[in-house]
Enzyme design. Structure first.
Site, mmCIF file in Angstrom:
data_model
loop_
_atom_site.group_PDB
_atom_site.id
_atom_site.type_symbol
_atom_site.label_atom_id
_atom_site.label_comp_id
_atom_site.label_asym_id
_atom_site.label_seq_id
_atom_site.Cartn_x
_atom_site.Cartn_y
_atom_site.Cartn_z
ATOM 1 C CE1 TYR A 1 42.531 35.824 41.827
ATOM 2 C CE2 TYR A 1 42.322 33.867 40.768
ATOM 3 C CZ TYR A 1 42.531 34.509 41.770
ATOM 4 O OH TYR A 1 43.058 34.311 43.098
ATOM 5 C CG ASP B 1 37.495 42.136 42.899
ATOM 6 O OD1 ASP B 1 38.098 41.280 43.575
ATOM 7 O OD2 ASP B 1 36.726 41.551 41.916
ATOM 8 C CE LYS C 1 33.532 40.662 42.223
ATOM 9 N NZ LYS C 1 34.611 39.553 41.791
#
Length: 381
Positions: A110, A145, A217
Site C-alpha cells: 500500500y 483490496d 478481510k
C-alpha cells in the site's frame, strides 16, 4: 468491522462505543491523511487529524480503554485495529503491542503503490514489524483490496490472489500463524457488468478455499458507489450476502454514503442493520453454497487461479521489485530506487550486531501467550 475517522480521538470514542452497542465486533480508527509519510510518531492525544485520527500511543491507550469499558457493558470483547504502514511500520507495530490492539493494517505494498514509499525501505520495515505483530498476537490485515480502486476488478483479479500468496509467504517467514493472516480483497466489480454478483462470488470463494485457515478481510464496494444511497444500500446488501455465502471472516461495514461525506451515526446504524439482517437471515449459508463444477462461478475461479500461477512464474523469473516497477499491482509503476525513505536504508557493516533482530529471528513467536491467544489456543492461567 466499523471504521471511524473524525480526526479527534475524543470524538472517535463515543462513536466507536455506539457502533459496538449496535453490533460492531471490531473498531478501526482510520489514520490522519499523510501520517504514513511522517518519519516519526506523533505524541499524546490528538484532536486535529485530517480525514482521520493520528496513530499515537496515547490515542491507542484511550480507545482501548473505552472499548474495554463497553466490552464489559455488553459482555463481549470488542476488538481494536489501526494502521502499521508507512515510514514508521516497526515503531507503530511496537506501540500497538504495548497498548493491546488486536489487528493492524500491515502491508508495505500500500505504501509503495499509493504513497510512493521506497520499495526496499518498506519491505525491510514490513518484515520487522510483522515479527513484532507475531509475538504480540496481533492479526495483520493486508491491502490487496486497494489494487481494485485503480485497476479493473475483473482484469486484475489474479493480481490480488498473487499478492495474497506472497503476503502469506512473507507472513509465515516473519513468524505469523495462519490465524494471524487477515489477507485482504474486495467487492469492487462494476455492478453494471452482467453476472457481476456471480463473478464476485467466484473471486471470494477462490480466496476462501486458497486460505482456509486465514481470517480474511473482505472490503465493501467503494469504487462504484455513485451517491444514489438506495442503490448503494442494495449493493452493500449484496456484498454482505457474498461475505456470508463464502465464509469471510473480517467483513467491513459498507456505507450507502460512501464517497459523499464522513458517515453520520445514523448512516452507521442503517449499515449495521443491513449486516444484521443478512447475517440473521442467512445464518450458515456457507455450508450450503457449493458451486457447480461446470458453472460460471467454478469456471471463473479456475481462470483466475490459472492467471495467478502464470503471473507467479513470471515474477519468479523477473523478481518482485521488477514486477512492482512494471505496474503489475494497482497499475502504478514504482521503481526500486524511487520514492521516499531510501536514505534510511544502509548496508550492514561487517560485525553488525542487533540484539533485537537476533531475538526475533531465533525465538518461536507462536510460543508467546499473546500469539497463542490470537490463534485461538488455550493460554495457561
Amino acid at each position: 468491522m466499523g471504521s471511524f475517522a473524525t480526526g479527534d480521538i475524543h470524538e472517535d470514542i463515543p462513536q466507536a462505543q455506539a457502533a459496538a452497542r449496535e453490533g460492531a465486533d471490531v473498531v478501526a480508527v482510520i489514520r490522519s491523511t499523510g501520517q504514513s509519510l511522517l518519519d516519526f510518531v506523533p505524541e499524546g492525544a490528538t484532536r486535529e487529524g485530517y480525514a482521520g485520527t493520528y496513530a499515537t500511543q496515547e490515542n491507542f491507550r484511550l480507545m482501548r480503554a473505552a472499548l474495554d469499558d463497553v466490552s464489559r457493558e455488553l459482555g463481549r470483547y470488542v476488538r481494536l485495529t489501526n494502521y502499521a504502514s508507512g515510514l514508521c511500520m516497526p515503531e507503530i507495530a511496537t506501540l500497538a503491542g504495548l497498548e493491546r490492539l488486536d489487528m493492524m493494517l500491515n502491508d508495505c505494498m500500500y505504501g509503495i503503490i499509493f504513497r510512493d514509499i521506497n520499495p526496499r525501505r518498506t519491505f525491510i520495515d514490513q518484515r520487522f514489524s510483522r515479527q513484532i505483530h507475531a509475538r504480540a498476537g496481533i492479526v495483520i490485515n493486508t491491502g490487496e483490496d486497494n489494487y481494485l480502486t485503480t485497476a479493473d476488478a475483473v482484469d486484475a483479479a489474479h493480481t490480488v490472489v498473487v499478492s495474497q500468496l506472497l503476503n502469506e509467504r512473507f507472513g509465515h517467514e516473519a513468524g505469523l500463524a495462519d490465524a494471524q493472516l487477515g489477507l485482504g480483497h474486495a467487492f469492487e466489480i462494476d455492478p453494471r457488468i452482467p453476472e457481476s454478483f456471480r463473478l464476485e462470488l467466484a473471486h471470494a470463494q477462490l480466496v476462501r478455499e486458497l486460505f482456509p485457515d486465514a481470517p480474511l478481510k473482505y472490503m465493501p464496494p467503494t469504487k462504484h458507489m455513485t451517491g444514489n444511497i438506495f442503490a448503494g444500500y442494495l449493493l452493500d446488501a449484496f456484498f454482505n450476502l457474498a461475505g456470508v455465502m463464502t465464509g469471510q471472516s473480517i467483513i467491513l461495514i459498507g456505507m450507502m454514503t460512501e464517497g459523499i461525506h464522513t458517515p453520520w451515526l445514523s448512516d452507521r446504524d442503517l449499515a449495521l442493520e443491513n449486516v444484521r439482517y443478512v447475517r440473521d437471515a442467512c445464518g450458515g449459508l456457507a455450508e450450503d453454497f457449493v458451486p457447480r463444477p461446470d458453472g460460471l462461478v467454478a469456471r471463473r475461479a479456475r481462470q483466475v487461479l490459472a492467471e495467478s500461477l502464470e503471473l507467479l512464474e513470471r515474477i519468479g523469473d523477473d523478481g518482485l521489485l521488477t514486477a512492482i516497477a512494471e505496474g503489475t499491482f494497482g497499475v502504478t509503476r514504482r521503481p526500486p530506487d524511487g520514492g521516499k525513505g531510501l536514505d534510511g536504508v544502509v548496508e550492514r557493516a561487517d560485525g553488525y550486531v542487533n540484539p533485537a533482530i537476533e531475538i526475533l529471528d531465533t525465538e518461536d513467536p507462536q510460543r508467546s501467550d499473546a500469539a497463542r491467544a490470537a490463534a485461538g489456543q488455550e493460554v495457561p492461567a
